[in-house]
Motif scaffolding. Structure first.
Motif, PDB file in Angstrom:
ATOM      1  N   TYR A  94     -10.929   2.239   7.208  1.00 20.17           N
ATOM      2  CA  TYR A  94     -11.813   1.066   7.220  1.00 20.17           C
ATOM      3  C   TYR A  94     -11.030  -0.197   6.844  1.00 20.17           C
ATOM      4  O   TYR A  94     -11.098  -1.227   7.527  1.00 20.17           O
ATOM      5  N   TYR A  95     -10.265  -0.129   5.755  1.00 19.15           N
ATOM      6  CA  TYR A  95      -9.503  -1.292   5.310  1.00 19.15           C
ATOM      7  C   TYR A  95      -8.291  -1.552   6.203  1.00 19.15           C
ATOM      8  O   TYR A  95      -7.896  -2.712   6.413  1.00 19.15           O
ATOM      9  N   ALA A  96      -7.707  -0.499   6.745  1.00 18.66           N
ATOM     10  CA  ALA A  96      -6.539  -0.661   7.619  1.00 18.66           C
ATOM     11  C   ALA A  96      -6.878  -1.506   8.843  1.00 18.66           C
ATOM     12  O   ALA A  96      -6.031  -2.259   9.345  1.00 18.66           O
ATOM     13  N   ILE A 154       0.468  -1.622  14.269  1.00 19.32           N
ATOM     14  CA  ILE A 154      -0.208  -0.966  15.390  1.00 19.32           C
ATOM     15  C   ILE A 154       0.820  -0.345  16.334  1.00 19.32           C
ATOM     16  O   ILE A 154       0.656   0.797  16.791  1.00 19.32           O
ATOM     17  N   ALA A 155       1.875  -1.085  16.615  1.00 18.42           N
ATOM     18  CA  ALA A 155       2.909  -0.570  17.515  1.00 18.42           C
ATOM     19  C   ALA A 155       3.538   0.699  16.955  1.00 18.42           C
ATOM     20  O   ALA A 155       3.828   1.649  17.696  1.00 18.42           O
ATOM     21  N   LEU A 156       3.748   0.734  15.639  1.00 18.33           N
ATOM     22  CA  LEU A 156       4.334   1.911  15.010  1.00 18.33           C
ATOM     23  C   LEU A 156       3.383   3.103  15.108  1.00 18.33           C
ATOM     24  O   LEU A 156       3.820   4.227  15.407  1.00 18.33           O
ATOM     25  N   LEU A 157       2.096   2.887  14.893  1.00 23.64           N
ATOM     26  CA  LEU A 157       1.121   3.968  15.008  1.00 23.64           C
ATOM     27  C   LEU A 157       1.080   4.516  16.432  1.00 23.64           C
ATOM     28  O   LEU A 157       1.014   5.738  16.645  1.00 23.64           O
ATOM     29  N   TRP A 158       1.133   3.629  17.429  1.00 26.90           N
ATOM     30  CA  TRP A 158       1.164   4.097  18.825  1.00 26.90           C
ATOM     31  C   TRP A 158       2.442   4.870  19.124  1.00 26.90           C
ATOM     32  O   TRP A 158       2.427   5.848  19.902  1.00 26.90           O
ATOM     33  N   SER A 199       0.642   6.290   6.834  1.00 28.71           N
ATOM     34  CA  SER A 199       0.760   4.883   7.231  1.00 28.71           C
ATOM     35  C   SER A 199      -0.601   4.199   7.141  1.00 28.71           C
ATOM     36  O   SER A 199      -0.708   3.059   6.668  1.00 28.71           O
ATOM     37  N   ILE A 200      -1.632   4.866   7.589  1.00 29.91           N
ATOM     38  CA  ILE A 200      -2.983   4.297   7.508  1.00 29.91           C
ATOM     39  C   ILE A 200      -3.424   4.175   6.056  1.00 29.91           C
ATOM     40  O   ILE A 200      -4.040   3.177   5.651  1.00 29.91           O
ATOM     41  N   VAL A 201      -3.082   5.168   5.256  1.00 30.71           N
ATOM     42  CA  VAL A 201      -3.363   5.090   3.817  1.00 30.71           C
ATOM     43  C   VAL A 201      -2.696   3.861   3.213  1.00 30.71           C
ATOM     44  O   VAL A 201      -3.312   3.103   2.456  1.00 30.71           O
ATOM     45  N   ARG A 202      -1.425   3.658   3.559  1.00 29.23           N
ATOM     46  CA  ARG A 202      -0.687   2.500   3.028  1.00 29.23           C
ATOM     47  C   ARG A 202      -1.341   1.195   3.468  1.00 29.23           C
ATOM     48  O   ARG A 202      -1.418   0.228   2.689  1.00 29.23           O
ATOM     49  N   TYR A 229      -5.392   2.714  -5.565  1.00 26.66           N
ATOM     50  CA  TYR A 229      -6.127   3.882  -6.050  1.00 26.66           C
ATOM     51  C   TYR A 229      -6.482   4.820  -4.895  1.00 26.66           C
ATOM     52  O   TYR A 229      -6.363   6.040  -5.018  1.00 26.66           O
ATOM     53  N   LEU A 230      -6.904   4.248  -3.780  1.00 31.36           N
ATOM     54  CA  LEU A 230      -7.118   5.076  -2.599  1.00 31.36           C
ATOM     55  C   LEU A 230      -5.814   5.758  -2.178  1.00 31.36           C
ATOM     56  O   LEU A 230      -5.810   6.934  -1.797  1.00 31.36           O
ATOM     57  N   GLN A 231      -4.717   5.034  -2.251  1.00 25.72           N
ATOM     58  CA  GLN A 231      -3.420   5.602  -1.881  1.00 25.72           C
ATOM     59  C   GLN A 231      -3.063   6.793  -2.775  1.00 25.72           C
ATOM     60  O   GLN A 231      -2.582   7.822  -2.306  1.00 25.72           O
TER      61      GLN A 231
END
Length: 227
Positions: free
Chosen positions: A94-96, A105-109, A137-140, A146-148
């Motif tokens: 959600y926050y990402a 985004i390019a790295l995720l793809w 990566s999405i967590v970061r 705290y979520l991390q």
């Protein structure tokens, strides 16, 4: 892994690789002395890596017993892990969606493309590494420490179930046998990851949250059938 790793990271990756290869199974024990001989490193980085593995639920230190144990996997534990992971990682996604840059985004793809190429291979360790990079990566990108912290612990505990129940990590006699398991969620991982990336790219926080939750739920439901 790119670049030269710290000694404790070498130990951490060595243990994870043994789990992926099923050279270590639930209930098995590992020992500092054996790791030191295998890797040729001192006890200090071994203890650092083991402390990290314990903190993330990959190992257990049982009072009165020598060495460190791979946890026994149970339906009750799996349910708690995946319910918690769904909540935390969905919120990270959600926050990402608000925080991700075009470079992110390019790295995720890129990870997604590599996953697609690797799915029909037998490179289990590389596939596991890509899955780790994608999720963490999405967590970061949540930018919430705290979520991390919670997500990291839940991710690695959940990986115990993935390594032992996931179809990609099974040993098959041939490719045809592997393709005989079309309902396994591993088969859909790439398209589910793509849905998550697309939502983040579109800055659609609600869809990113929903798509991550659906992805984790699908895996959990499949593992429930196997357990």
């Amino acid at each position: 892994m790119e670049g030269k790793l710290r000694a404790d990271e070498v130990v951490f990756r060595h243990v994870i690789a043994k789990l992926v290869a099923k050279e270590l199974r639930p209930g098995d024990r590992i020992y500092e002395t054996a790791l030191s001989k295998e890797l040729g490193v001192s006890r200090t980085p071994i203890r650092q890596a083991i402390s990290r593995l314990i903190a993330q639920g990959v190992l257990e230190n049982r009072e009165g017993q020598k060495g460190y144990a791979i946890p026994i996997l149970t339906p009750e534990d799996m349910q708690q892990v995946y319910v918690s992971r769904e909540v935390v990682e969905a919120q990270c996604a959600y926050y990402a969606a608000s925080n991700a840059t075009p470079e992110d985004i390019a790295l995720l793809w890129d990870y997604n493309m590599q996953e697609r190429r690797l799915y029909d291979s037998d490179e289990k360790e590389r596939f596991a590494n890509l899955n780790e990079k994608f999720h963490l990566s999405i967590v970061r990108l949540s930018e919430n420490i705290y979520l991390q912290r919670f997500a990291l612990q839940l991710y690695w505990r959940a990986q115990l179930y993935t390594f032992y129940l996931g179809g990609f990590y099974r040993t098959y006699r041939n490719l045809a046998e592997k393709k005989a398991f079309p309902q396994d969620p591993d088969h859909h991982t790439n398209s589910e990851h793509a849905r998550i990336i697309r939502a983040i790219e579109n800055k659609d926080s609600e869809e990113a949250k929903l798509s991550m939750a659906d992805h984790i739920q699908r895996t959990y439901r499949h593992f429930c059938r196997l357990m």
